[in-house]
Design a protein around this motif. Structure first.
Motif, PDB file in Angstrom:
ATOM      1  N   GLU A  19       0.792  -1.232   0.000  1.00 46.53           N
ATOM      2  CA  GLU A  19       0.000   0.000   0.000  1.00 46.53           C
ATOM      3  C   GLU A  19       0.823   1.279   0.000  1.00 46.53           C
ATOM      4  O   GLU A  19       0.342   2.315  -0.429  1.00 46.53           O
ATOM      5  CB  GLU A  19      -0.914   0.012   1.232  1.00 46.53           C
ATOM      6  N   THR A  20       2.036   1.246   0.507  1.00 46.42           N
ATOM      7  CA  THR A  20       2.815   2.463   0.683  1.00 46.42           C
ATOM      8  C   THR A  20       3.607   2.816  -0.576  1.00 46.42           C
ATOM      9  O   THR A  20       3.783   1.986  -1.461  1.00 46.42           O
ATOM     10  CB  THR A  20       3.747   2.332   1.909  1.00 46.42           C
ATOM     11  N   SER A  21       4.109   4.047  -0.618  1.00 51.37           N
ATOM     12  CA  SER A  21       4.890   4.466  -1.779  1.00 51.37           C
ATOM     13  C   SER A  21       6.375   4.629  -1.459  1.00 51.37           C
ATOM     14  O   SER A  21       7.191   4.727  -2.362  1.00 51.37           O
ATOM     15  CB  SER A  21       4.344   5.788  -2.314  1.00 51.37           C
ATOM     16  N   TRP A  82       7.697   4.212   6.916  1.00 52.89           N
ATOM     17  CA  TRP A  82       6.998   4.289   5.639  1.00 52.89           C
ATOM     18  C   TRP A  82       5.843   5.255   5.701  1.00 52.89           C
ATOM     19  O   TRP A  82       5.340   5.577   6.779  1.00 52.89           O
ATOM     20  CB  TRP A  82       6.510   2.906   5.199  1.00 52.89           C
ATOM     21  N   SER A  83       5.458   5.717   4.525  1.00 53.73           N
ATOM     22  CA  SER A  83       4.332   6.634   4.401  1.00 53.73           C
ATOM     23  C   SER A  83       3.948   6.731   2.935  1.00 53.73           C
ATOM     24  O   SER A  83       4.705   6.352   2.055  1.00 53.73           O
ATOM     25  CB  SER A  83       4.730   8.019   4.915  1.00 53.73           C
ATOM     26  N   THR A  84       2.759   7.266   2.697  1.00 59.69           N
ATOM     27  CA  THR A  84       2.358   7.529   1.314  1.00 59.69           C
ATOM     28  C   THR A  84       2.997   8.821   0.813  1.00 59.69           C
ATOM     29  O   THR A  84       3.068   9.045  -0.386  1.00 59.69           O
ATOM     30  CB  THR A  84       0.826   7.626   1.197  1.00 59.69           C
ATOM     31  N   ASP A  85       3.448   9.686   1.717  1.00 63.34           N
ATOM     32  CA  ASP A  85       4.154  10.913   1.356  1.00 63.34           C
ATOM     33  C   ASP A  85       5.645  10.699   1.615  1.00 63.34           C
ATOM     34  O   ASP A  85       6.105  10.808   2.749  1.00 63.34           O
ATOM     35  CB  ASP A  85       3.637  12.093   2.178  1.00 63.34           C
ATOM     36  N   PRO A  86       6.416  10.376   0.569  1.00 62.92           N
ATOM     37  CA  PRO A  86       7.829  10.057   0.773  1.00 62.92           C
ATOM     38  C   PRO A  86       8.649  11.207   1.337  1.00 62.92           C
ATOM     39  O   PRO A  86       9.582  10.993   2.100  1.00 62.92           O
ATOM     40  CB  PRO A  86       8.320   9.665  -0.617  1.00 62.92           C
TER      41      PRO A  86
END
Length: 178
Positions: A19-21, A82-86
């Protein structure tokens, strides 16, 4: 940890990787409990998750994911963030590493692209996702306000011209009547 807990951990970490980027790998050798708590608080505030994971279990979770390239970084006492906003994760980690020499960034990955320490530092220098969105909205709004201003200007000029003629005609009629 028994086998069931290990399987659940690997499965949950595998779903996170799906799910993460962005995933960051750091070494947390010698961090105190207070330091780790502070780092977790900062990560949470940035919308990220920070977790210390056993390397073997993290490697199992990475198998078959797009982040498989960071597996060689998992040596020694490592932690994952981790996060969706790198950019948020990278900024938080780099800022914390500046103030704490026991926290060492090893690298990370954005999708299939593996980053070294310099890549993570370069990523941390980019504006955040919120800042980029605000800049984009500003860029979109600026032409609209300029167009509105340009469209209003001729109408305003016409109104001033008509008023000038009306004032001129009104003043000459008053002078002729006198």
């Amino acid at each position: 940890m028994d086998r069931t807990e290990k399987r659940e951990f690997v499965a949950s970490l595998g779903s996170v990787f799906a799910e993460t980027s962005f995933v960051l790998v750091a070494q947390n050798k010698g961090l105190t409990v207070a330091d780790v708590s502070e780092l977790r608080r900062r990560m949470r505030a940035a919308g990220a998750t920070y977790k210390v994971a056993k390397n073997r279990l993290a490697t199992l979770a990475l198998d078959g994911t797009r982040f498989q390239g960071i597996s060689p970084l998992l040596k020694g006492p490592t932690a994952l963030a981790w996060s969706t906003d790198p950019v948020a994760v990278a900024k938080t980690a780099v800022e914390f590493a500046k103030g704490n020499d026991k926290f060492v960034i090893l690298g990370g990955a954005i999708g299939t692209q593996t980053l070294d320490v310099n890549g993570v530092k370069a990523l941390s220098e980019l504006p955040s996702l919120e800042t980029l969105r605000a800049q984009l909205v500003g860029l979109i709004q600026t032409p609209a306000t300029r167009i509105a201003g340009v469209l209003q200007a001729p109408a305003g000029q016409l109104a001033r011209v008509f008023k000038a003629y009306a004032d001129k005609d009104g003043s000459t009629e008053g002078a002729e009547a006198a």
